[in-house]
Each structure stands twice: as C-alpha cells, then as structure tokens.
Design an enzyme around this catalytic site. Structure first.
Site, short mmCIF file in Angstrom:
data_model
loop_
_atom_site.label_atom_id
_atom_site.label_comp_id
_atom_site.label_asym_id
_atom_site.label_seq_id
_atom_site.Cartn_x
_atom_site.Cartn_y
_atom_site.Cartn_z
N HIS A 187 15.92 -17.87 -33.08
CA HIS A 187 14.65 -17.41 -33.63
C HIS A 187 14.63 -17.53 -35.15
O HIS A 187 15.61 -17.16 -35.80
CB HIS A 187 14.39 -15.94 -33.27
CG HIS A 187 14.19 -15.71 -31.80
ND1 HIS A 187 15.24 -15.65 -30.91
CD2 HIS A 187 13.05 -15.52 -31.08
CE1 HIS A 187 14.76 -15.45 -29.69
NE2 HIS A 187 13.43 -15.35 -29.77
N ASP B 24 12.23 -20.02 -31.88
CA ASP B 24 11.01 -19.32 -31.50
C ASP B 24 10.46 -18.39 -32.58
O ASP B 24 11.19 -17.95 -33.48
CB ASP B 24 11.27 -18.46 -30.26
CG ASP B 24 11.33 -19.27 -28.98
OD1 ASP B 24 11.46 -20.50 -29.05
OD2 ASP B 24 11.25 -18.66 -27.89
N HIS C 68 3.92 -21.42 -28.25
CA HIS C 68 4.47 -20.11 -27.91
C HIS C 68 3.36 -19.07 -27.77
O HIS C 68 3.60 -17.86 -27.91
CB HIS C 68 5.47 -19.68 -28.98
CG HIS C 68 6.47 -18.64 -28.53
ND1 HIS C 68 6.94 -18.54 -27.24
CD2 HIS C 68 7.10 -17.64 -29.22
CE1 HIS C 68 7.81 -17.55 -27.15
NE2 HIS C 68 7.90 -16.98 -28.34
N HIS D 234 1.25 -14.03 -28.92
CA HIS D 234 2.61 -13.54 -28.67
C HIS D 234 2.57 -12.09 -28.19
O HIS D 234 3.37 -11.25 -28.60
CB HIS D 234 3.48 -13.67 -29.92
CG HIS D 234 4.95 -13.60 -29.64
ND1 HIS D 234 5.71 -12.49 -29.93
CD2 HIS D 234 5.80 -14.50 -29.11
CE1 HIS D 234 6.97 -12.69 -29.59
NE2 HIS D 234 7.05 -13.93 -29.08
#
Length: 272
Positions: free
Chosen positions: A232, A86, A137, A141
């Site tokens: 991540h 991510d 995503h 964000h």
C-alpha cells in the site's frame, strides 16, 4: 483458472451460485409438498446463505466468480510476478514509491481510488508516464462495499473507471474491492464493465504493521513465480524510522526476486 484473456464471451454464475439457486428452488418445492419439512429446509437455506457470505468475506475466494490470485501459467513460466500497490495516489508516499521503483527497475500495478485520483490527477499521470499501470480500486473505497447492491456497486466501480480512464488516457483492466471483500453481485458487474477481479497471492499487512522485517517475511515466505504481491502507498504504516514501510519492503522483494531469477510485470503485461 487457465485462460489469460481479458474479456470472456459471456458471464456465467459460479457453481456455488448455481447450486444456491437450485437449493432455493428445491426448498420451496419440498416445503410446498411437505409443510412439516419447513424447519429443516429453512435451516439448509440459512446454511447456504452463510456459505455465500463467508465466500465474500474471504478475499482470495473463487467461489463467487473469477478472482485472480496468481498470474496466468504462461506468465509464471517465464518467471514473472506482480507488485500491486493499493489505496493511492498519496501526495506524500506515491512520488517516493515511484522514485524507488525506478531505482529498482521494477514495474507495478497501482490500484487507485477514484476520488483520490481526481484530487491528485498529476500523480496518476506520473504513474503511467513512468511505465506502470493504474487499475480500479473503486470510487469511494467504502468499508461497506461488500454490502452494496448491484446498482450501487456498478455506479461506484464505473465512476472510478471513468475518472481513471479520463485522467490517464488508459482504461483500467482490473478491479480490486476494498479489503478484498465482495458479494455475489461483483462478478456480473465486473463482467458488464469489462474488468477482471484480481486479489493477491500474499500480502504484507503493511497498513497495520510498521515492522519492516515482519512485512518482508509475510511477502517472501514461499515467494515464487506467478505470485501477486500486495502493498500500500495509501494508508501505509510507518516504520520505526518514520518511513512508509513499503519503502523498506520493496528493495527486499526485488533482492529476493533477483536471487530467484524472477522479474516484475504489471498485471496487464502478464495477461497479454
């Protein structure tokens, strides 16, 4: 959650949301019939709202709608698991992650932030060119994503969908909200955009923890076929040697996968 199709026929509210609508209607009717009951009825409505909020604050919750926390049964049966990464693309970390994945012979699903992808389009194209998938995503964000109304939520997800599709030539098929937090609007918005909500089975908390052994233990405790692992590249913590901690975690994951006879697939592969 047994179906593995990427597109369902039509959206239906989750049972919790259906029950919430019925509760509100029943409370209104009972309050009009017996005004003296209002304090008790209001308490029930408040408790219901608290339950809905709590469901949105639990990233792996399925109470508000479809949320894939494991791969479909058919993928698990063939020994598949998923590596998801991510918050990228990150100009310093993502190229190193791609090189390491090549060395390990592993494919991953990268949940990319739209605005970061627009700043690093070549990196997004490299992810796809090297056999991985780019997933959605969100555009911003935002840490307030779970507080968005349906219109703002749709605009944010749709902007990322358009950006990522244009950059890579592949439309993302999965969405993961910021920190996994959601609200009752997410399921119908995703359905309208043709996306599936995917969270994870286990995570390393590698944005907070720079100790490789701790991150590896969190990822591999109970590790099994069908798991979706979360790491991540963007916002990755650094290990004591200065390296992003996922560069230590990925070899350990693949070593354990080989020991167990498992192999990584992208989410798209697992749902085909």
């Amino acid at each position: 959650m047994t179906p593995a199709r990427l597109n369902g026929p039509r959206w239906r509210p989750a049972p919790l949301l259906q029950a919430s609508v019925l509760l509100h209607g029943a409370a209104l009717g009972a309050g009009l019939w017996q005004p003296g009951w209002w304090p008790w009825l209001a308490g029930g409505v408040v408790a219901n709202h608290a339950a809905v909020v709590a469901a949105g604050l639990w990233p792996r919750s399925q109470w508000l709608g479809e949320n894939w926390v494991r791969l479909p049964e058919a993928a698990a049966a063939r020994g598949a698991f998923a590596i998801t990464i991510d918050d990228g693309p990150d100009p310093e970390r993502t190229p190193r992650v791609l090189d390491l994945l090549d060395e390990l012979g592993a494919k991953a699903s990268f949940f990319c932030i739209g605005r970061r992808a627009q700043a690093q389009p070549a990196l997004c194209r490299a992810i796809v060119a090297r056999g991985h998938r780019v997933e959605n995503h969100g555009q911003s964000h935002s840490n307030a994503f779970s507080l968005f109304g349906p219109g703002r939520m749709r605009r944010d997800i749709a902007a990322a969908q358009a950006a990522l599709s244009d950059i890579t030539g592949q439309a993302p098929r999965f969405f993961r909200p910021t920190a996994g937090l959601s609200n009752p609007f997410l399921a119908p918005v995703l359905h309208g955009l043709g996306l599936r909500h995917a969270s994870w089975t286990r995570r390393g908390f590698d944005t907070r923890t720079g100790d490789p052994a701790t991150v590896q233990r969190r990822l591999l405790r109970g590790f099994a076929a069908g798991d979706i692992l979360l790491l991540h590249d963007g916002h990755a913590a650094r290990a004591p040697d200065g390296q992003p901690v996922l560069l230590h975690a990925l070899p350990a994951v693949m070593a354990e996968a080989r020991r167990l006879g498992l192999r990584p697939e992208t989410l798209f592969q697992s749902f085909e």
